[in-house]
Scaffold this motif. Sequence first.
Motif, PDB file in Angstrom:
ATOM      1  N   TYR A 130      -7.471  -1.316  -0.024  1.00  0.00           N
ATOM      2  CA  TYR A 130      -7.091  -0.522  -1.192  1.00  0.00           C
ATOM      3  C   TYR A 130      -8.223   0.434  -1.584  1.00  0.00           C
ATOM      4  O   TYR A 130      -7.952   1.570  -2.011  1.00  0.00           O
ATOM      5  N   ASN A 131      -9.489  -0.019  -1.483  1.00  0.00           N
ATOM      6  CA  ASN A 131     -10.619   0.857  -1.824  1.00  0.00           C
ATOM      7  C   ASN A 131     -10.656   2.060  -0.889  1.00  0.00           C
ATOM      8  O   ASN A 131     -10.896   3.194  -1.322  1.00  0.00           O
ATOM      9  N   ILE A 132     -10.456   1.815   0.395  1.00  0.00           N
ATOM     10  CA  ILE A 132     -10.475   2.919   1.361  1.00  0.00           C
ATOM     11  C   ILE A 132      -9.314   3.868   1.101  1.00  0.00           C
ATOM     12  O   ILE A 132      -9.479   5.100   1.096  1.00  0.00           O
ATOM     13  N   ALA A 133      -8.134   3.303   0.858  1.00  0.00           N
ATOM     14  CA  ALA A 133      -6.957   4.140   0.603  1.00  0.00           C
ATOM     15  C   ALA A 133      -7.121   4.918  -0.694  1.00  0.00           C
ATOM     16  O   ALA A 133      -6.768   6.103  -0.786  1.00  0.00           O
ATOM     17  N   ASN A 134      -7.638   4.271  -1.724  1.00  0.00           N
ATOM     18  CA  ASN A 134      -7.843   4.929  -3.015  1.00  0.00           C
ATOM     19  C   ASN A 134      -8.844   6.067  -2.877  1.00  0.00           C
ATOM     20  O   ASN A 134      -8.695   7.135  -3.476  1.00  0.00           O
ATOM     21  N   ASN A 135      -9.893   5.831  -2.082  1.00  0.00           N
ATOM     22  CA  ASN A 135     -10.895   6.867  -1.839  1.00  0.00           C
ATOM     23  C   ASN A 135     -10.258   8.068  -1.134  1.00  0.00           C
ATOM     24  O   ASN A 135     -10.549   9.225  -1.451  1.00  0.00           O
ATOM     25  N   ALA A 136      -9.371   7.786  -0.161  1.00  0.00           N
ATOM     26  CA  ALA A 136      -8.697   8.868   0.554  1.00  0.00           C
ATOM     27  C   ALA A 136      -7.785   9.647  -0.381  1.00  0.00           C
ATOM     28  O   ALA A 136      -7.698  10.884  -0.304  1.00  0.00           O
ATOM     29  N   GLY A 137      -7.113   8.958  -1.288  1.00  0.00           N
ATOM     30  CA  GLY A 137      -6.213   9.630  -2.215  1.00  0.00           C
ATOM     31  C   GLY A 137      -6.951  10.545  -3.170  1.00  0.00           C
ATOM     32  O   GLY A 137      -6.441  11.607  -3.558  1.00  0.00           O
ATOM     33  N   LYS A 138      -8.167  10.152  -3.585  1.00  0.00           N
ATOM     34  CA  LYS A 138      -8.931  10.970  -4.524  1.00  0.00           C
ATOM     35  C   LYS A 138      -9.315  12.317  -3.923  1.00  0.00           C
ATOM     36  O   LYS A 138      -9.400  13.331  -4.621  1.00  0.00           O
ATOM     37  N   TYR A 139      -9.599  12.307  -2.606  1.00  0.00           N
ATOM     38  CA  TYR A 139     -10.100  13.518  -1.981  1.00  0.00           C
ATOM     39  C   TYR A 139      -9.023  14.285  -1.211  1.00  0.00           C
ATOM     40  O   TYR A 139      -9.321  15.252  -0.521  1.00  0.00           O
ATOM     41  N   ALA A 140      -7.775  13.842  -1.317  1.00  0.00           N
ATOM     42  CA  ALA A 140      -6.703  14.566  -0.632  1.00  0.00           C
ATOM     43  C   ALA A 140      -6.597  15.973  -1.225  1.00  0.00           C
ATOM     44  O   ALA A 140      -6.468  16.133  -2.441  1.00  0.00           O
ATOM     45  N   ASP A 141      -6.700  16.989  -0.381  1.00  0.00           N
ATOM     46  CA  ASP A 141      -6.711  18.364  -0.875  1.00  0.00           C
ATOM     47  C   ASP A 141      -5.385  19.088  -0.646  1.00  0.00           C
ATOM     48  O   ASP A 141      -5.293  20.295  -0.870  1.00  0.00           O
ATOM     49  N   LEU A 194       0.821  -1.210   0.000  1.00  0.00           N
ATOM     50  CA  LEU A 194       0.000   0.000   0.000  1.00  0.00           C
ATOM     51  C   LEU A 194       0.850   1.252   0.000  1.00  0.00           C
ATOM     52  O   LEU A 194       0.519   2.263  -0.648  1.00  0.00           O
ATOM     53  N   ALA A 195       1.989   1.206   0.697  1.00  0.00           N
ATOM     54  CA  ALA A 195       2.867   2.380   0.774  1.00  0.00           C
ATOM     55  C   ALA A 195       3.352   2.781  -0.605  1.00  0.00           C
ATOM     56  O   ALA A 195       3.457   3.980  -0.928  1.00  0.00           O
ATOM     57  N   LEU A 196       3.668   1.807  -1.447  1.00  0.00           N
ATOM     58  CA  LEU A 196       4.138   2.114  -2.797  1.00  0.00           C
ATOM     59  C   LEU A 196       3.025   2.721  -3.645  1.00  0.00           C
ATOM     60  O   LEU A 196       3.262   3.638  -4.435  1.00  0.00           O
ATOM     61  N   ASP A 197       1.799   2.205  -3.475  1.00  0.00           N
ATOM     62  CA  ASP A 197       0.687   2.694  -4.287  1.00  0.00           C
ATOM     63  C   ASP A 197       0.289   4.115  -3.915  1.00  0.00           C
ATOM     64  O   ASP A 197       0.046   4.962  -4.783  1.00  0.00           O
ATOM     65  N   ILE A 198       0.213   4.409  -2.618  1.00  0.00           N
ATOM     66  CA  ILE A 198      -0.259   5.744  -2.225  1.00  0.00           C
ATOM     67  C   ILE A 198       0.838   6.790  -2.416  1.00  0.00           C
ATOM     68  O   ILE A 198       0.563   7.996  -2.404  1.00  0.00           O
ATOM     69  N   GLU A 199       2.077   6.315  -2.600  1.00  0.00           N
ATOM     70  CA  GLU A 199       3.158   7.269  -2.860  1.00  0.00           C
ATOM     71  C   GLU A 199       2.919   8.007  -4.175  1.00  0.00           C
ATOM     72  O   GLU A 199       3.249   9.185  -4.311  1.00  0.00           O
ATOM     73  N   THR A 200       2.332   7.290  -5.150  1.00  0.00           N
ATOM     74  CA  THR A 200       2.030   7.925  -6.440  1.00  0.00           C
ATOM     75  C   THR A 200       0.926   8.958  -6.309  1.00  0.00           C
ATOM     76  O   THR A 200       0.739   9.783  -7.200  1.00  0.00           O
ATOM     77  N   MET A 201       0.132   8.883  -5.213  1.00  0.00           N
ATOM     78  CA  MET A 201      -0.930   9.866  -4.980  1.00  0.00           C
ATOM     79  C   MET A 201      -0.436  11.050  -4.154  1.00  0.00           C
ATOM     80  O   MET A 201      -1.222  11.926  -3.790  1.00  0.00           O
ATOM     81  N   GLY A 202       0.854  11.063  -3.825  1.00  0.00           N
ATOM     82  CA  GLY A 202       1.392  12.148  -3.020  1.00  0.00           C
ATOM     83  C   GLY A 202       1.101  11.987  -1.548  1.00  0.00           C
ATOM     84  O   GLY A 202       0.999  12.979  -0.818  1.00  0.00           O
ATOM     85  N   MET A 203       0.958  10.740  -1.087  1.00  0.00           N
ATOM     86  CA  MET A 203       0.631  10.486   0.310  1.00  0.00           C
ATOM     87  C   MET A 203       1.705   9.618   0.949  1.00  0.00           C
ATOM     88  O   MET A 203       2.389   8.842   0.276  1.00  0.00           O
ATOM     89  N   GLU A 204       1.797   9.741   2.247  1.00  0.00           N
ATOM     90  CA  GLU A 204       2.691   8.900   3.036  1.00  0.00           C
ATOM     91  C   GLU A 204       1.858   7.974   3.924  1.00  0.00           C
ATOM     92  O   GLU A 204       0.691   8.262   4.216  1.00  0.00           O
ATOM     93  N   LEU A 205       2.442   6.865   4.358  1.00  0.00           N
ATOM     94  CA  LEU A 205       1.738   5.876   5.173  1.00  0.00           C
ATOM     95  C   LEU A 205       2.292   5.861   6.587  1.00  0.00           C
ATOM     96  O   LEU A 205       3.501   5.815   6.797  1.00  0.00           O
ATOM     97  N   SER A 206       1.378   5.878   7.566  1.00  0.00           N
ATOM     98  CA  SER A 206       1.728   5.696   8.974  1.00  0.00           C
ATOM     99  C   SER A 206       0.992   4.452   9.463  1.00  0.00           C
ATOM    100  O   SER A 206      -0.251   4.423   9.472  1.00  0.00           O
TER     101      SER A 206
END
Length: 518
Positions: A387-398, A352-364
């Motif tokens: 992944y669905n929850i993380a993807n949803n969070a990435g879409k709405y990251a402002d 998940l850390a690798l995937d959300i990195e492309t969305m400009g997010m970091e994982l804790s």
Amino acid sequence: MKIRGRLIIAFLLVTLFPVIMFGLCSNFILQKQSKVMKSRYNVEAESYDYLLNPYQLLYHITVKDYAQLADTAETHPEKFLSTDYTQQANNALKKQDTFLIVRRNGKDVFVGDQTLYASMTTLPSFHGQEEETNSMIYMDHATSMIIRKKDFYFQDGSEGQLFLATDMSHLIPRWHKSIQELLISYVLVILTTALLLIAWIYRSIVYPLNILRIATHQIGAGNLNQPVQILSTDEIGELCQDFEEMRIRLKNMIDGQIQYDEDTRIMLSSISHDLKTPLTAIKGYAEGLMDGVAKTPEMQDKYLHTIYNKANDMTYLVEELSLFAQMEQDALTYHFITLKAADYFADCMEDLALDIETMGMELSYYNNTAPDTQIFADPEQLKRVIYNIANNAGKYADHTPSTLHVRIEEEAPASPTPPLYRQLNRDGSDVEPQEKPAEYIKIQIEDEGPGIDAKDLPHIFDQFYRADASRNSSTGGSGLGLSIVKKIITDHGGKVWAESIKGVGTSINFLLKKVPKD
């Protein structure tokens, strides 16, 4: 009231009501007739039989006056030769439409009413003082006269006859009128009973059936907004209640189908847009490679990496559509196995850390469960949830950088209500409450996005629901991500919910059952 009870009441109404009402009417008519008989003919009896029986009626008329005069004829016959006595007796009889006739040796000595006497036929002849003849009552058909006769002897031995002639010309019309009134009252009672029964049956049976018929036509015509009136609690009322429930169910189904069709249309439009965007990018970058635009290895690598990411986006959308089709047919398949929670979620978080990195997010990531904690789950479907929850969070990251917090911890069941009494040890000290072992693990995935309005929060797990339609149109997405999450977690025997603070972030939480330790 049930229809059976109404039929019983209708039977009683048809049978008892006419009898009671006719009895009251008859009593009133006969009582009125009895008063007339008493005042005019001095006839009084304990029952009304003599008013309905002609023989009884004729017998009672002037019976008392006749008895007094007959007694006088037996004891003091010479009184009937006195004009004063006969005139006085005749005056008393006139009040009862009766007059006195006295004969001696066949000749008239006194006639109380010459006019009526002249219209009479021949009077009965002398028969002597035999009892059976003296009690006879004669009827003069020509003048409607009732005649009582008394044969006696004067002191000198001459034959005497005493006649009481009663004019029935006034009584007979009254008697006929009483009979007519009885018949009319009977007809009116029957008609009143019929009208009451018809009105009652119409109000309790026919009218509700007409309402039900109209409601049926309305439903058949497609008008489901008109409620069915429920006017009773009998079988027809229950039928109306069933029709009303059917109408509500049909309306909800049709409204739901309309909404479903609209949501499907919007979803297909959105997915069409989401598929078109990566396809256009893939096509553009592929043409750039073929045309030699990317001349350096770095640019070629960048182009290929972009094509790969866009293909992954398309794969994700296609898989969501496939899952949606399986959910609609209730054919979502699972392969449950026992998983060691620490190892499984550690592997998930690494990917998940690798995937959300492309969305400009970091994982804790933080895991507070015991190392030997196990869960029974489908690893692929559970990974899809994360992944669905993380993807949803990435879409709405402002804003970037943004952190996605994942926490896993034990979750104990809700404690029961404490007892109303104290539990004591043998030495009198209070028993220390023992902490119950946790039965679930709680997974919390929290973002630092814009948050969700309180009015939208209860609906975010519904199919096609979009909290902000304008933002969703720009960010893409089918509106199925969180509904798929809810379906998978529910099928795992868990529970999912959301918490959000506007401007702070949103937390998606779900519970998974632990495998009991041996």
